[in-house]
Design an enzyme around this catalytic site. Structure first.
Site, short mmCIF file in Angstrom:
data_model
loop_
_atom_site.label_atom_id
_atom_site.label_comp_id
_atom_site.label_asym_id
_atom_site.label_seq_id
_atom_site.Cartn_x
_atom_site.Cartn_y
_atom_site.Cartn_z
N HIS A 102 34.95 0.37 25.90
CA HIS A 102 34.21 0.91 24.75
C HIS A 102 33.76 2.33 25.00
O HIS A 102 33.52 2.73 26.14
CB HIS A 102 33.01 0.02 24.40
N HIS A 104 30.81 5.06 23.86
CA HIS A 104 29.49 5.25 23.24
C HIS A 104 29.50 6.58 22.49
O HIS A 104 29.95 7.59 23.04
CB HIS A 104 28.40 5.34 24.31
P1 5GP Z 1 28.16 -0.49 28.95
O1 5GP Z 1 26.94 -0.68 29.80
O2 5GP Z 1 29.13 -1.58 29.28
O3 5GP Z 1 28.75 0.86 28.96
O4 5GP Z 1 27.67 -0.67 27.47
C1 5GP Z 1 27.51 -1.88 26.84
C2 5GP Z 1 26.71 -1.59 25.60
O5 5GP Z 1 26.78 -2.72 24.78
C3 5GP Z 1 25.23 -1.31 25.88
O6 5GP Z 1 24.89 -0.05 25.37
C4 5GP Z 1 24.52 -2.46 25.18
O7 5GP Z 1 23.32 -2.04 24.56
C5 5GP Z 1 25.54 -2.92 24.16
N1 5GP Z 1 25.49 -4.32 23.84
C6 5GP Z 1 25.25 -5.37 24.68
N2 5GP Z 1 25.30 -6.54 24.00
C7 5GP Z 1 25.56 -6.22 22.71
C8 5GP Z 1 25.73 -7.01 21.53
O8 5GP Z 1 25.63 -8.23 21.53
N3 5GP Z 1 26.01 -6.35 20.37
C9 5GP Z 1 26.12 -4.98 20.34
N4 5GP Z 1 26.40 -4.43 19.17
N5 5GP Z 1 25.96 -4.21 21.43
C10 5GP Z 1 25.68 -4.82 22.60
#
Ligand code: 5GP
Length: 138
Positions: A102, A104
């Protein structure tokens, strides 16, 4: 690590978990981050079951980046943001918490600090309003 079909973004893609969606095409989906670090924090994911940048198909990555570019422009206008930051984390050591690739999209402005990563759940009505602001620009 093998791709985990039960990660939360896989569930969102299958419609098994809710999301405030802003854009979708054959290859990618964009939706609000439920624990935003700034207002307008949006995520873009490929529909392909891909864990991180290292095992992403370059063609899929290209389609995903086209969506990132398109949604980032909409977020910039919707939030009147002078700056847009993109972030993409690979591996636990880099801070990745959801193991589906993903990107951001974070609206930035001088003097407005970001909240901590993935800590505080946002109000769902507010997320829906923010999603609509972005949809209106797409
Ligand atoms: P990472 O840490 O893997 O780069 O980002 C994961 C992102 O997913 C985080 O910013 C977190 O807030 C978001 N996230 C975690 N669980 C959920 C969810 O159930 N729904 C949505 N829309 N975002 C989520």
């Amino acid at each position: 690590m093998a791709y985990d079909n039960d990660n939360i973004f896989a569930k969102i893609l299958r419609g098994e978990a809710p999301a405030f969606k802003v854009f979708e095409d054959d290859y990618s989906l964009a939706f609000m981050d439920v624990m935003p670090q700034v207002e307008g924090h949006t995520l873009v994911i490929p529909k392909d079951p891909t864990e991180n940048i290292h095992n992403a198909d370059p063609v899929i990555l290209g389609h995903t980046m086209a969506t990132v570019q398109r949604v980032a422009a909409a977020v910039k206008t919707a939030f009147d943001a002078p700056g847009i930051m993109l972030a993409q984390l690979n591996g636990e050591a880099a801070g990745q918490t959801v193991f589906h690739l993903h990107f951001h999209i974070l609206p930035r402005r001088e003097g407005l600090e970001m909240l901590l990563h993935a800590r505080q759940m946002a109000d769902f009505d507010l997320l829906e309003r923010h999603a609509q602001l972005i949809r209106d620009q797409l």
